[in-house]
Design an enzyme around this catalytic site. Sequence first.
Site, PDB file in Angstrom:
ATOM      1  N   CYS A   2     -54.064  15.956 -18.186  1.00  0.00           N
ATOM      2  CA  CYS A   2     -53.727  15.743 -19.595  1.00  0.00           C
ATOM      3  C   CYS A   2     -52.976  16.973 -20.124  1.00  0.00           C
ATOM      4  CB  CYS A   2     -54.924  15.508 -20.493  1.00  0.00           C
ATOM      5  SG  CYS A   2     -55.938  14.127 -19.974  1.00  0.00           S
ATOM      6  N   ARG A  27     -48.422  16.174 -16.349  1.00  0.00           N
ATOM      7  CA  ARG A  27     -49.883  16.267 -16.311  1.00  0.00           C
ATOM      8  C   ARG A  27     -50.568  14.918 -16.419  1.00  0.00           C
ATOM      9  NH1 ARG A  27     -52.748  20.826 -17.932  1.00  0.00           N
ATOM     10  NH2 ARG A  27     -51.573  22.659 -17.351  1.00  0.00           N
ATOM     11  N   TRP A  74     -54.076  11.664 -18.701  1.00  0.00           N
ATOM     12  CA  TRP A  74     -54.381  11.182 -17.357  1.00  0.00           C
ATOM     13  C   TRP A  74     -55.827  10.716 -17.441  1.00  0.00           C
ATOM     14  CZ3 TRP A  74     -57.846  12.377 -13.369  1.00  0.00           C
ATOM     15  CH2 TRP A  74     -57.555  11.789 -12.126  1.00  0.00           C
ATOM     16  N   ASN A  99     -58.269  18.224 -22.836  1.00  0.00           N
ATOM     17  CA  ASN A  99     -57.934  18.191 -21.421  1.00  0.00           C
ATOM     18  C   ASN A  99     -59.174  18.647 -20.667  1.00  0.00           C
ATOM     19  OD1 ASN A  99     -56.892  18.513 -18.828  1.00  0.00           O
ATOM     20  ND2 ASN A  99     -55.978  20.496 -19.298  1.00  0.00           N
ATOM     21  N   GLY A 100     -59.681  17.815 -19.741  1.00  0.00           N
ATOM     22  CA  GLY A 100     -60.872  18.195 -18.995  1.00  0.00           C
ATOM     23  C   GLY A 100     -61.898  17.083 -19.027  1.00  0.00           C
ATOM     24  N   GLU A 480     -48.943  15.717   6.366  1.00  0.00           N
ATOM     25  CA  GLU A 480     -48.114  15.845   5.157  1.00  0.00           C
ATOM     26  C   GLU A 480     -47.126  14.674   5.055  1.00  0.00           C
ATOM     27  OE1 GLU A 480     -47.976  17.283   2.453  1.00  0.00           O
ATOM     28  OE2 GLU A 480     -45.905  17.444   1.808  1.00  0.00           O
ATOM     29  N   LYS A 484     -47.121  12.229   1.871  1.00  0.00           N
ATOM     30  CA  LYS A 484     -45.923  12.037   1.038  1.00  0.00           C
ATOM     31  C   LYS A 484     -45.581  10.565   0.918  1.00  0.00           C
ATOM     32  CE  LYS A 484     -45.319  14.957  -0.450  1.00  0.00           C
ATOM     33  NZ  LYS A 484     -45.705  16.321  -0.714  1.00  0.00           N
ATOM     34  N   GLU A 487     -48.187   8.638  -1.227  1.00  0.00           N
ATOM     35  CA  GLU A 487     -48.163   9.103  -2.618  1.00  0.00           C
ATOM     36  C   GLU A 487     -47.067   8.424  -3.444  1.00  0.00           C
ATOM     37  OE1 GLU A 487     -47.240  13.292  -2.736  1.00  0.00           O
ATOM     38  OE2 GLU A 487     -48.271  13.547  -4.638  1.00  0.00           O
ATOM     39  N   HIS A 503     -58.539   8.415  20.939  1.00  0.00           N
ATOM     40  CA  HIS A 503     -59.960   8.478  20.557  1.00  0.00           C
ATOM     41  C   HIS A 503     -60.256   7.561  19.375  1.00  0.00           C
ATOM     42  CE1 HIS A 503     -60.622  11.675  23.409  1.00  0.00           C
ATOM     43  NE2 HIS A 503     -59.514  12.251  22.968  1.00  0.00           N
ATOM     44  N   LYS A 603     -49.160  15.899 -11.854  1.00  0.00           N
ATOM     45  CA  LYS A 603     -48.682  17.078 -11.122  1.00  0.00           C
ATOM     46  C   LYS A 603     -49.723  18.190 -11.068  1.00  0.00           C
ATOM     47  CE  LYS A 603     -45.379  19.435  -9.111  1.00  0.00           C
ATOM     48  NZ  LYS A 603     -45.158  19.062  -7.698  1.00  0.00           N
TER      49      LYS A 603
HETATM   50  O1  M6R Z   1     -50.658  22.640  -7.791  1.00  0.00           O
HETATM   51  P1  M6R Z   1     -51.329  22.568  -6.466  1.00  0.00           P
HETATM   52  O2  M6R Z   1     -50.480  23.035  -5.352  1.00  0.00           O
HETATM   53  O3  M6R Z   1     -52.673  23.266  -6.466  1.00  0.00           O
HETATM   54  O4  M6R Z   1     -51.624  21.035  -6.226  1.00  0.00           O
HETATM   55  C1  M6R Z   1     -52.358  20.595  -5.121  1.00  0.00           C
HETATM   56  C2  M6R Z   1     -52.186  19.109  -4.901  1.00  0.00           C
HETATM   57  O5  M6R Z   1     -52.625  18.401  -6.033  1.00  0.00           O
HETATM   58  C3  M6R Z   1     -50.737  18.731  -4.614  1.00  0.00           C
HETATM   59  O6  M6R Z   1     -50.227  19.433  -3.537  1.00  0.00           O
HETATM   60  C4  M6R Z   1     -50.613  17.223  -4.343  1.00  0.00           C
HETATM   61  O7  M6R Z   1     -51.260  16.903  -3.165  1.00  0.00           O
HETATM   62  C5  M6R Z   1     -49.128  16.855  -4.312  1.00  0.00           C
HETATM   63  N1  M6R Z   1     -48.876  15.861  -5.292  1.00  0.00           N
HETATM   64  C6  M6R Z   1     -48.666  16.334  -2.998  1.00  0.00           C
HETATM   65  O8  M6R Z   1     -47.316  16.019  -3.005  1.00  0.00           O
END
Ligand code: M6R
Length: 608
Positions: A2, A27, A74, A99-100, A480, A484, A487, A503, A603
Amino acid sequence: MCGIVGILGKNEVSPLILESLKRLEYRGYDSAGIATVNLGKLDRRRSVGKLLNLSDHLVSNPLSGKSGIGHTRWATHGAPTIVNSHPHQSGTSVAVVHNGIIENFNDLKSKLIAKGANFESETDTEVIAHLVHKFLESGMHPTDAVKETLPLLQGAFALCFLFSGEPDLMIAARQGSPLAIGYGNDEMFIGSDAIALSPLTNKISYLEEGDCAVIQRHSVKIFDQSDNLVERKINKIKPDQTRSSKDGFKHFMLKEIFEQPEALSRVITKYISADGKSITIKCSEMDLDKIEKITMVACGTAYLACATAKYWFEKFARIPVEVDIASEFRYREPPLTKDTLAIFVSQSGETADTLAALRYAKIHAKKVISIVNVSESSIARESDLAIPILAGPEISVASTKGFTNQLAVLAILALKIAAEQNQLSSPQLQTYLANLRYLPSLQNDVLDASPKIEKISRKLSKITNMLFLGRGVMHPLALEGALKLKEISYIHAEGFASGELKHGPIALIDNKVPVVVIAPTNDLFEKTISNMHEVMARDGKVIFVTDREGSEVASKGSWEIIEMPKITHLFAPIVYAIPMQLLAYYTAVTKGTDVDQPRNLAKSVTVE
Ligand code: M6R
């Protein structure tokens, strides 16, 4: 998560709040709202979905007032609906944005309902409005009403309050979630971060844990946890903290993917001496020569950067490394010794779990280093040493240049520690540094191949499952690549160490499952190729990511080949990350998903 904004302005504030909320939309974008004090009374507008909806709503239903608070949500408690949108009010006396998470809200809510309170939302935030309202009703001044309320709240929060009949008053409080005050001329601002406030002022101070700020147009009084009046340093925001534009790219993500060679060059220029002989990270007080163990902690993509760097620290410095997910680390209370270096990696520098883990390590480890993109962030400020990754603002939720620059900084730090521990001779160090200096141009070569990757991605838009395989230093990159893809394209994807396939995961393979095999021709190439053949033998559709030599010897039977420049050394993930990002990006574009703001994500993850 948020985003919060508050303005005591000279003119109408709704347009300014909306503008600042746009800068905080990373956010959360489930709903948004603004409340103002207009002619002494609170008024508010709220909309579900992205800010554009609130903006449209304000066109047909303008909101007047020279003081106001705004929020982009959020969702945590309660679905994204109008009634669950902030600002929340109780009666007509107080409006609050939050926020929180208030962890004891159920308990507080029951007690308030027993005393006759009527709740309109399912949120945890609404209890705060009711509590403050109750104290105001008993005759308290707003400042006292907030101060009475704060100790009743358990959990993490950043709050900003506005009161009817008080057009020159905002109260802000911080416990666990970041909050900045912006100083203007006859104006004052509150924001979740400096980015939100940068068009309004360049003078910022950050609230510390437990702070409560009473803000008027010509004064700010900050009280600490023990209610002592305190001063917080006023900083000048640097221009690079301002939000940038897409510069003609269709999405921020694509722009940020293409910015990688330049961003990587910044790291190399900053942390490797011009003659290529030494590392210039300033860390003389960190006693790097005395470290016997390293613990690395992060979330998401940043965690995968740590998992990659483990190979480098262990190979170059011969120091044992543990890598942990922050949300696990923080509650496990792992035994850390006084010879342990704790490294925290976070693009935003505000991730709640990473910050909490850092606070534990500050007490138990020898030293705490953070690797961050936002130099003024909470994680940076609470570390013994913060090393900026210099990626520039990363707006897209999916981390791209943040990841590769995290890798580059970690690689240089691994070499620095290895050198301090006498594990590398000067010629060895110089060879590794030369390898790193060459990477931006290799990244450029890969970007030139993006049309080919776009073409492959068009074939992926209909699939429902996809696997990524890698070995050694390419194993975290397989994870990763899968992260990606899921996501931003919402395709289910998993990454595995190629040796693990037989396995269990091999049961998933059939002729509908594309399998990305990441295999530079390094010392593990033959092993990875054996695993690739196991996939092909079961009709799996292999997307083979390798260099020319690899493609010449082993591409027979692949469904697609992505040819990479030759990189045999351990830093290859810094270049091989790019095809993973492009595959995810073009697949998402073909599917028509919201690339920069994928569903359910934000983000900066400031709740645990
Ligand atoms: O701001 P941060 O690097 O601490 O964020 C960590 C994760 O939330 C962040 O890397 C998330 O996994 C990304 N959206 C991946 O693309």
